[in-house]
Design a protein around this motif. Structure first.
Motif: not given
Length: 196
Positions: A39-41, A61-69, A103-112, A136-143
Motif C-alpha cells: 500500500l502507499g506510493s 518510526h511507527p506512524s498512524a495515518l488518518f484520511f479525513g477533512f 486531507t481528502v478535501d485539498p480544495e478547502r484544506d490549505t496548510p493554514e 487523489t493519487k495518494l488516497v487511491k494508493s492506500w485504497r
C-alpha cells in the motif's frame, strides 16, 4: 492371481494419494502465503507548515495515518480527539509515534486550515495537503474510499474511510483502528505497533 490383494493395494494407493493432496492443499499451502499487499506510493505533498513532505516521513518510526477533512461533522473530530487522548495516555512510551492527518478535501484544506484544525486537538498531529491530483493519487494508493457528496445548500461534504492506519517503522501497514474502536483495544494496538 489374488484379486482381493490387488484391490486392497489399489485402494491403499488411492488413500495415500488423497491424503497427500489434502495435506498439500490445506497445510503445505499455509507456509506459502502470498506477500502482503503493498500500500502507499511515493508522494510529494505539503505539511501544515507549508513545507514539502514525502513518503520518507512515514519511515524510521511507527506512524498512524488518518484520511479525513476539516469540514467533517463527526468522524474526523472524534477520531482526532481520541488520538490526542491515546497519545496522552501513552506518554513517553509513545514518543516515537508520528500521527498524520491527510486531507481528502485539498480544495478547502490549505496548510493554514490544516494547522488551525489539528492544533485544536494536539501538537502531535501533522496535517498533510497538496494539489488535488497528488492527494487523489495518494488516497487511491492506500485504497482509501473518498467521494465528494453534494449538499442541499450547494456545498459538499466527503464520504471517506474512517479507520486509522497503523504503519511500522518501514512504512508498511500493520493494523488498523476502526472508528469507535474500544479505547483499550486501540491502546493495545498502538502499544504493539510501538514495540515493533
Amino acid at each position: 492371481m489374488n484379486y482381493r490383494a490387488v484391490r486392497l493395494g489399489l485402494w491403499g494407493a488411492i488413500a495415500v494419494l488423497v491424503a497427500f493432496l489434502v495435506y498439500t492443499y490445506f497445510y503445505a499451502g499455509q507456509s506459502r502465503r502470498p506477500d502482503p499487499v503493498q500500500l502507499g506510493s511515493p508522494f510529494t505533498l505539503t505539511d501544515q507548515n507549508g513545507a514539502p513532505i514525502t513518503e520518507a516521513a512515514l519511515t524510521g518510526h511507527p506512524s498512524a495515518l488518518f484520511f479525513g477533512f476539516t469540514h467533517c461533522p463527526e468522524v474526523c473530530p472524534t477520531t482526532l480527539f481520541e488520538m490526542a487522548g491515546w497519545l496522552d495516555q501513552l506518554g513517553d512510551e509513545g514518543k516515537d509515534l508520528r500521527v498524520f492527518f491527510i486531507t481528502v478535501d485539498p480544495e478547502r484544506d490549505t496548510p493554514e486550515v490544516m494547522k488551525n484544525y489539528t492544533s485544536g486537538f494536539t501538537s502531535r498531529i501533522t496535517g498533510i495537503t497538496g494539489k488535488p491530483e497528488d492527494v487523489t493519487k495518494l488516497v487511491k494508493s492506500w485504497r482509501i474510499y473518498a467521494k465528494k457528496v453534494p449538499t442541499d445548500d450547494g456545498s459538499y461534504t466527503m464520504d471517506h474511510t474512517a479507520s486509522v492506519m497503523l504503519l511500522d517503522r518501514d512504512g508498511k501497514l500493520k493494523s488498523t483502528i476502526d472508528y469507535k474502536e474500544s479505547p483499550d483495544v486501540a491502546l493495545k494496538k498502538l502499544r504493539l505497533l510501538i514495540a515493533g
